[in-house]
Design an enzyme around this catalytic site. Structure first.
Site, PDB file in Angstrom:
ATOM      1  N   TYR A   1       0.841  -1.208   0.000  1.00 43.17           N
ATOM      2  CA  TYR A   1       0.000   0.000   0.000  1.00 43.17           C
ATOM      3  C   TYR A   1       0.877   1.258   0.000  1.00 43.17           C
ATOM      4  CZ  TYR A   1      -3.250   3.359   2.251  1.00 43.17           C
ATOM      5  OH  TYR A   1      -4.023   4.450   2.574  1.00 43.17           O
TER       6      TYR A   1
ATOM      7  N   PRO B   1      -3.300  13.081   4.521  1.00 47.99           N
ATOM      8  CA  PRO B   1      -4.029  13.142   5.798  1.00 47.99           C
ATOM      9  C   PRO B   1      -3.457  12.195   6.854  1.00 47.99           C
ATOM     10  CG  PRO B   1      -5.510  12.615   3.942  1.00 47.99           C
ATOM     11  CD  PRO B   1      -4.096  12.447   3.472  1.00 47.99           C
ATOM     12  N   THR B   2      -3.619  12.578   8.120  1.00 51.49           N
ATOM     13  CA  THR B   2      -3.392  11.623   9.218  1.00 51.49           C
ATOM     14  C   THR B   2      -4.673  10.800   9.370  1.00 51.49           C
ATOM     15  OG1 THR B   2      -4.107  13.367  10.718  1.00 51.49           O
ATOM     16  CG2 THR B   2      -1.765  12.878  10.715  1.00 51.49           C
TER      17      THR B   2
ATOM     18  N   VAL C   1      -8.247   9.543  10.029  1.00 50.16           N
ATOM     19  CA  VAL C   1      -9.491  10.296   9.891  1.00 50.16           C
ATOM     20  C   VAL C   1     -10.593   9.561  10.652  1.00 50.16           C
ATOM     21  CG1 VAL C   1     -11.047  11.303   8.168  1.00 50.16           C
ATOM     22  CG2 VAL C   1      -8.701  10.744   7.527  1.00 50.16           C
TER      23      VAL C   1
ATOM     24  N   HIS D   1     -10.045   1.393  12.282  1.00 50.80           N
ATOM     25  CA  HIS D   1      -9.099   2.208  13.042  1.00 50.80           C
ATOM     26  C   HIS D   1      -9.581   2.343  14.479  1.00 50.80           C
ATOM     27  CE1 HIS D   1      -7.943   4.070   8.963  1.00 50.80           C
ATOM     28  NE2 HIS D   1      -6.977   3.281   9.348  1.00 50.80           N
TER      29      HIS D   1
ATOM     30  N   ARG E   1      -2.098   9.682  19.893  1.00 52.31           N
ATOM     31  CA  ARG E   1      -2.490   9.646  18.480  1.00 52.31           C
ATOM     32  C   ARG E   1      -3.084  10.989  18.053  1.00 52.31           C
ATOM     33  NH1 ARG E   1       0.376   5.910  18.638  1.00 52.31           N
ATOM     34  NH2 ARG E   1      -0.067   3.706  18.343  1.00 52.31           N
TER      35      ARG E   1
ATOM     36  N   ASP F   1       0.503  -2.227  22.579  1.00 52.36           N
ATOM     37  CA  ASP F   1       0.185  -0.800  22.477  1.00 52.36           C
ATOM     38  C   ASP F   1       0.516  -0.240  21.110  1.00 52.36           C
ATOM     39  OD1 ASP F   1      -0.984   0.025  24.771  1.00 52.36           O
ATOM     40  OD2 ASP F   1       0.880   0.573  25.790  1.00 52.36           O
TER      41      ASP F   1
HETATM   42  P1  NDP Z   1     -13.068   4.144   2.279  1.00 56.63           P
HETATM   43  O1  NDP Z   1     -12.659   2.727   2.510  1.00 56.63           O
HETATM   44  O2  NDP Z   1     -14.115   4.709   3.163  1.00 56.63           O
HETATM   45  O3  NDP Z   1     -13.480   4.317   0.760  1.00 56.63           O
HETATM   46  C1  NDP Z   1     -12.718   3.799  -0.280  1.00 56.63           C
HETATM   47  C2  NDP Z   1     -13.313   4.322  -1.554  1.00 56.63           C
HETATM   48  O4  NDP Z   1     -12.546   3.838  -2.660  1.00 56.63           O
HETATM   49  C3  NDP Z   1     -14.747   3.868  -1.760  1.00 56.63           C
HETATM   50  O5  NDP Z   1     -15.491   4.924  -2.302  1.00 56.63           O
HETATM   51  C4  NDP Z   1     -14.587   2.737  -2.783  1.00 56.63           C
HETATM   52  O6  NDP Z   1     -15.738   2.575  -3.598  1.00 56.63           O
HETATM   53  C5  NDP Z   1     -13.431   3.267  -3.601  1.00 56.63           C
HETATM   54  N1  NDP Z   1     -12.742   2.201  -4.324  1.00 56.63           N
HETATM   55  C6  NDP Z   1     -12.052   1.157  -3.804  1.00 56.63           C
HETATM   56  N2  NDP Z   1     -11.601   0.359  -4.804  1.00 56.63           N
HETATM   57  C7  NDP Z   1     -12.009   0.923  -5.972  1.00 56.63           C
HETATM   58  C8  NDP Z   1     -11.876   0.575  -7.343  1.00 56.63           C
HETATM   59  N3  NDP Z   1     -11.210  -0.527  -7.717  1.00 56.63           N
HETATM   60  N4  NDP Z   1     -12.454   1.360  -8.285  1.00 56.63           N
HETATM   61  C9  NDP Z   1     -13.132   2.479  -7.912  1.00 56.63           C
HETATM   62  N5  NDP Z   1     -13.293   2.874  -6.638  1.00 56.63           N
HETATM   63  C10 NDP Z   1     -12.746   2.092  -5.671  1.00 56.63           C
HETATM   64  O7  NDP Z   1     -11.759   5.009   2.311  1.00 56.63           O
HETATM   65  P2  NDP Z   1     -11.477   6.422   2.995  1.00 56.63           P
HETATM   66  O8  NDP Z   1     -12.532   7.408   2.632  1.00 56.63           O
HETATM   67  O9  NDP Z   1     -11.122   6.170   4.405  1.00 56.63           O
HETATM   68  O10 NDP Z   1     -10.123   6.781   2.239  1.00 56.63           O
HETATM   69  C11 NDP Z   1     -10.090   7.587   1.066  1.00 56.63           C
HETATM   70  C12 NDP Z   1      -8.646   7.865   0.759  1.00 56.63           C
HETATM   71  O11 NDP Z   1      -8.033   8.459   1.884  1.00 56.63           O
HETATM   72  C13 NDP Z   1      -7.822   6.636   0.415  1.00 56.63           C
HETATM   73  O12 NDP Z   1      -6.981   6.957  -0.669  1.00 56.63           O
HETATM   74  C14 NDP Z   1      -7.022   6.383   1.678  1.00 56.63           C
HETATM   75  O13 NDP Z   1      -5.793   5.784   1.371  1.00 56.63           O
HETATM   76  C15 NDP Z   1      -6.839   7.783   2.212  1.00 56.63           C
HETATM   77  N6  NDP Z   1      -6.617   7.916   3.657  1.00 56.63           N
HETATM   78  C16 NDP Z   1      -7.545   7.468   4.564  1.00 56.63           C
HETATM   79  C17 NDP Z   1      -7.319   7.649   5.925  1.00 56.63           C
HETATM   80  C18 NDP Z   1      -8.304   7.185   6.959  1.00 56.63           C
HETATM   81  O14 NDP Z   1      -8.014   7.302   8.166  1.00 56.63           O
HETATM   82  N7  NDP Z   1      -9.464   6.668   6.588  1.00 56.63           N
HETATM   83  C19 NDP Z   1      -6.080   8.290   6.424  1.00 56.63           C
HETATM   84  C20 NDP Z   1      -5.220   8.760   5.387  1.00 56.63           C
HETATM   85  C21 NDP Z   1      -5.481   8.578   4.059  1.00 56.63           C
HETATM   86  P3  NDP Z   1     -16.988   1.607  -3.138  1.00 56.63           P
HETATM   87  O15 NDP Z   1     -17.193   1.820  -1.675  1.00 56.63           O
HETATM   88  O16 NDP Z   1     -18.111   2.117  -3.973  1.00 56.63           O
HETATM   89  O17 NDP Z   1     -16.552   0.213  -3.437  1.00 56.63           O
END
Ligand code: NDP
Length: 321
Positions: free
Chosen positions: A143, A170-171, A173, A186, A215, A277
């Site tokens: 990843y 982002p950190t 979320v 998380h 955190r 931890d």
């Molecule tokens: P979610 O798991 O909530 O959402 C992931 C999204 O990606 C969904 O909308 C999903 O679509 C879409 N997706 C996954 N695979 C595919 C694919 N093959 N084609 C098209 N769409 C796809 O993620 P977050 O909102 O938490 O994260 C969003 C971004 O933020 C990511 O890039 C993540 O790495 C980054 N991030 C997140 C953090 C966190 O704490 N959550 C922290 C830092 C960065 P569907 O649901 O419709 O399948």
């Protein structure tokens, strides 16, 4: 006329951007502008690992701007078990988005990295200059390398073709529409879910670990505002960390105390210090963000947590658990 497509629009951050853009007053700093259209797409609309589906998406919506959030994301266990899948799916998704944006002359792409892709062996606090200064943690190297490549691609597209492709980091979320899975989520959503069940079933609420690690979390609606600001105001290829300040680090105990209060749990509550931890702290600096934005008022943690817990209770049947 700007047409903004948000990939990953069905996820935690995508839903937060949709909420902010649709609830802040039209024409305001973070609200929709009169000449803007916003489209939020999930994987059912296009599997972005597939170049042909990605091309069709661009041809359907003709985006002038993209906020690219879509990614294969998962907890430590899945990251460790499926390293190649996390590497390859994310490379494919990101390459399809960036290359199709280049061929379709999309004016700007704002992609999303993560502070968890920084080097494992690093001097804290994290800042934007340290992203590539050592290998990532072994548990998520697939990843992390795929995400780091987005920064490399952004710079290469800019140098070779003059593209305006930038990235935010982002950190952790939290917020409505989070993944509340008991094992894979998380710390905040997992504890909210466990505390909710303890209250419902009249069982003790046990938090894994000593409660001492510190955190940093950003509320998804605050993060959404930062993304909207970056899309409209920031054109520098150097990525920007999106986080609350280091002074707002909280211990797991403080977080668990706040969850107990927000859930209204009155039963037995303890820490299981026999559980690991993890790292004691891994702070990130938001100095660059605050300088660029000229300050930003983050939602107080308890208010953001109350909102998230309320959303979880009201959407228990349909939330990702
Ligand atoms: P979610 O798991 O909530 O959402 C992931 C999204 O990606 C969904 O909308 C999903 O679509 C879409 N997706 C996954 N695979 C595919 C694919 N093959 N084609 C098209 N769409 C796809 O993620 P977050 O909102 O938490 O994260 C969003 C971004 O933020 C990511 O890039 C993540 O790495 C980054 N991030 C997140 C953090 C966190 O704490 N959550 C922290 C830092 C960065 P569907 O649901 O419709 O399948």
């Amino acid at each position: 006329m700007a047409s903004v497509v948000v990939t990953g629009g069905t996820g935690l951050i995508g839903k937060a951007i949709e909420h902010v853009i649709n609830t802040e007053p039209v024409g305001s700093k973070f609200g929709k502008l009169p000449d803007e259209t916003w489209i939020f797409v999930g994987s059912s609309e296009a599997d972005l690992r597939d170049p042909e589906e990605t091309r069709k998406l661009y041809e359907k919506y003709k985006p002038t701007h993209i906020i690219h959030l879509a990614a294969l994301v998962g907890g430590v266990y899945r990251n460790m078990k499926y390293k190649l899948t996390f590497l390859r799916d994310n490379i494919l998704i990101n390459d399809n988005i960036l290359h199709t944006a280049y061929t379709h002359k999309t004016a700007k792409v704002l992609s999303c990295l993560s502070t968890c892709i920084f080097p494992d062996d690093v001097v804290y606090p994290l800042d934007e200059t340290k992203l590539h200064s050592g290998p990532p943690h072994e548990s998520n190297f697939g990843y992390a390398h795929a995400k780091r490549l987005v920064d490399v691609q952004n710079r290469a597209y800019k140098e070779e073709f003059g593209c305006n492709f930038i990235a935010a980091i982002p950190t952790s979320v939290f917020g409505p529409h989070d993944n509340y899975d008991l094992e894979n989520a998380h710390v905040i959503p997992a504890l909210v879910h466990r505390c909710y069940l303890a209250k419902k079933n009249g069982t003790p609420f046990v938090v894994g670990g000593s409660g001492k690690p510190l955190r940093q979390f950003i509320f998804s609606y605050d993060l959404a505002r930062c993304f909207i600001w970056m899309l409209r105001n920031h054109d520098d290829v150097e990525p920007v960390i999106l986080s609350v300040s280091e002074e707002e680090e909280m211990s797991v105990k403080e977080i668990a105390d706040a969850i107990v209060k927000a859930v209204g749990f009155e039963g037995q509550y303890s820490f299981d210090a026999t559980r690991s931890d993890g790292q004691f702290r891994k702070p990130a600096s938001n100095k660059r963000l605050l300088e660029l934005m000229g300050g930003f008022e983050f939602t107080p943690f308890e208010e953001a947590l109350d909102l998230s817990v309320k959303w979880f209770s009201e959407n228990y049947e349909t939330a990702r658990t």
